[in-house]
Scaffold this motif. Sequence first.
Motif, PDB file in Angstrom:
ATOM      1  N   VAL A 272       0.827  -1.204   0.000  1.00  0.00           N
ATOM      2  CA  VAL A 272       0.000   0.000   0.000  1.00  0.00           C
ATOM      3  C   VAL A 272       0.863   1.256   0.000  1.00  0.00           C
ATOM      4  O   VAL A 272       1.793   1.374   0.795  1.00  0.00           O
ATOM      5  CB  VAL A 272      -0.930   0.029   1.235  1.00  0.00           C
ATOM      6  CG1 VAL A 272      -1.913   1.200   1.124  1.00  0.00           C
ATOM      7  CG2 VAL A 272      -1.672  -1.296   1.394  1.00  0.00           C
ATOM      8  N   THR A 273       0.541   2.170  -0.895  1.00  0.00           N
ATOM      9  CA  THR A 273       1.172   3.481  -0.892  1.00  0.00           C
ATOM     10  C   THR A 273       0.293   4.434  -0.085  1.00  0.00           C
ATOM     11  O   THR A 273      -0.887   4.607  -0.403  1.00  0.00           O
ATOM     12  CB  THR A 273       1.334   4.027  -2.317  1.00  0.00           C
ATOM     13  OG1 THR A 273       2.135   3.131  -3.080  1.00  0.00           O
ATOM     14  CG2 THR A 273       2.013   5.401  -2.291  1.00  0.00           C
ATOM     15  N   ILE A 274       0.854   5.012   0.967  1.00  0.00           N
ATOM     16  CA  ILE A 274       0.153   6.022   1.759  1.00  0.00           C
ATOM     17  C   ILE A 274       0.651   7.390   1.304  1.00  0.00           C
ATOM     18  O   ILE A 274       1.826   7.715   1.459  1.00  0.00           O
ATOM     19  CB  ILE A 274       0.412   5.856   3.267  1.00  0.00           C
ATOM     20  CG1 ILE A 274       0.057   4.438   3.731  1.00  0.00           C
ATOM     21  CG2 ILE A 274      -0.355   6.912   4.055  1.00  0.00           C
ATOM     22  CD1 ILE A 274      -1.412   4.102   3.608  1.00  0.00           C
ATOM     23  N   ARG A 275      -0.242   8.159   0.744  1.00  0.00           N
ATOM     24  CA  ARG A 275       0.137   9.466   0.197  1.00  0.00           C
ATOM     25  C   ARG A 275      -0.630  10.562   0.926  1.00  0.00           C
ATOM     26  O   ARG A 275      -1.866  10.565   0.940  1.00  0.00           O
ATOM     27  CB  ARG A 275      -0.166   9.495  -1.295  1.00  0.00           C
ATOM     28  CG  ARG A 275       0.233  10.778  -2.010  1.00  0.00           C
ATOM     29  CD  ARG A 275      -0.025  10.654  -3.504  1.00  0.00           C
ATOM     30  NE  ARG A 275       0.800   9.606  -4.090  1.00  0.00           N
ATOM     31  CZ  ARG A 275       0.374   8.792  -5.066  1.00  0.00           C
ATOM     32  NH1 ARG A 275      -0.866   8.879  -5.524  1.00  0.00           N
ATOM     33  NH2 ARG A 275       1.196   7.878  -5.563  1.00  0.00           N
ATOM     34  N   GLU A 284       5.439  17.722   8.060  1.00  0.00           N
ATOM     35  CA  GLU A 284       4.107  17.361   8.543  1.00  0.00           C
ATOM     36  C   GLU A 284       3.474  16.303   7.653  1.00  0.00           C
ATOM     37  O   GLU A 284       2.827  15.369   8.144  1.00  0.00           O
ATOM     38  CB  GLU A 284       3.218  18.599   8.636  1.00  0.00           C
ATOM     39  CG  GLU A 284       3.584  19.530   9.777  1.00  0.00           C
ATOM     40  CD  GLU A 284       2.511  20.558  10.071  1.00  0.00           C
ATOM     41  OE1 GLU A 284       1.484  20.570   9.362  1.00  0.00           O
ATOM     42  OE2 GLU A 284       2.693  21.349  11.010  1.00  0.00           O
ATOM     43  N   ALA A 285       3.668  16.434   6.335  1.00  0.00           N
ATOM     44  CA  ALA A 285       3.136  15.436   5.412  1.00  0.00           C
ATOM     45  C   ALA A 285       3.760  14.066   5.683  1.00  0.00           C
ATOM     46  O   ALA A 285       3.068  13.045   5.727  1.00  0.00           O
ATOM     47  CB  ALA A 285       3.386  15.864   3.969  1.00  0.00           C
ATOM     48  N   GLU A 375       4.980  10.462   0.668  1.00  0.00           N
ATOM     49  CA  GLU A 375       4.398   9.129   0.569  1.00  0.00           C
ATOM     50  C   GLU A 375       5.320   8.106   1.200  1.00  0.00           C
ATOM     51  O   GLU A 375       6.538   8.263   1.227  1.00  0.00           O
ATOM     52  CB  GLU A 375       4.059   8.761  -0.875  1.00  0.00           C
ATOM     53  CG  GLU A 375       5.224   8.674  -1.822  1.00  0.00           C
ATOM     54  CD  GLU A 375       4.779   8.328  -3.237  1.00  0.00           C
ATOM     55  OE1 GLU A 375       3.597   8.554  -3.584  1.00  0.00           O
ATOM     56  OE2 GLU A 375       5.621   7.832  -4.004  1.00  0.00           O
ATOM     57  N   VAL A 376       4.691   7.068   1.738  1.00  0.00           N
ATOM     58  CA  VAL A 376       5.388   5.966   2.383  1.00  0.00           C
ATOM     59  C   VAL A 376       4.789   4.674   1.844  1.00  0.00           C
ATOM     60  O   VAL A 376       3.589   4.592   1.588  1.00  0.00           O
ATOM     61  CB  VAL A 376       5.221   6.028   3.921  1.00  0.00           C
ATOM     62  CG1 VAL A 376       5.801   4.787   4.581  1.00  0.00           C
ATOM     63  CG2 VAL A 376       5.896   7.275   4.480  1.00  0.00           C
TER      64      VAL A 376
END
Length: 394
Positions: A272-275, A284-285, A375-376
């Motif tokens: 999963v890409t968390i954006r 903060e992002a 993104e992580v």
Amino acid sequence: MKVKGFTAAAVQAGIRYQGRLDLGLIYSEVPAVTVGMFTTNTVQAAPVVLGKKRLLNGKAQAVLVNSGNANACTGEQGMEAALRTGGLAADALAIDEELVQVASTGVIGEQLNTDPFVRAVPELVSSLREDGFDDLAQAIMTTDTVPKTSSASVEINGVEVNLLGVAKGAGMIMPDMATMLCFVVTDAQIPFSVLNAIVSAGVEQSFNLITVDGDTSTNDTVLVMANGAAETPWLDEENQDGVKIFTEALHKIFKDLALQIVSDGEGTTKVVTIRVVGARSKDEAMSGAQTIANSALVKTAFFGEDANWGRIIAALGRSGCQFQPERVSIAFDHVVMVKNGLGCGKEAEKKASKVLQQKEFTVTVDLRDGSERAEVFTTDLTCDYVKINADYRS
């Protein structure tokens, strides 16, 4: 792929398990410009402590790496083991032991028995070959289910330059040098200062953006060796075009290996890409994305294919990221689940649940409060992850 001036090998040394490759070696015909990036964990394994010290001169000629035992939290005896095993490799290769990097991965807190190294290192050195990197990739696996390699060939100033990387990692994966080992060799001719800047930036954009379980290891290591055998013009400040081509190739390898690690996360069924977008600052992002990506509740919802957006916004709320809840939107791929802080209803949830049935998808959180984003890359959290880690030492 073969990289000029580099050879590799792996053997079955019986360090922890029988009948599997568990000891590997990388060798450069000449001392190579070498950059290392290591774990940010306060608890650092003997190979990490030794490696950092030896790389103060920016050179290495060999890397000796074992799986099955991390040689971490082993005190003076562990450092003596690291020195001895590196010395065995240096003697067999007839090189200065200060040019040998050692790396270990496996169980933490057990003393490393050097007897298997005494028996195996001569065979290891005699097995060195140009195409030995696939065996090396297998030798460094622990809970990995597949070996991880990546390569690139580019033309710089009319000369072919090759890059080849191997990595391991499946558990204890967390941004800030995720739990992993990564070794990249290249025949490019590049000074330490330039290579160091490229590697540092590349790690930030790849290995520091992945997480499986939120744990950072004691042994994380990235080593990049450049021996200049391709005889390119120097990739320095006066050769910006060449530096750009090389940078893109190395960063592509880093990103590829990082995503292979996530895809092979222990027990993983989803990648999963968390954006997070629309944030007031990059920090903060990133804080918001990392907190969501590491939330056990979010990750178990992914495993259960439950479009539970409440867990996502709750994780965001404790991340330290500043935002106004009534402005937030959340989407699973193209399906908008939340708009202006409110759910979009059962029909949207039904569509989002179908997205979660996919092997790969993206969660986009729009804060609508700025222009920064981050993104992580993460995984779901499964029953198999618990099983793997419940009896890892047995």
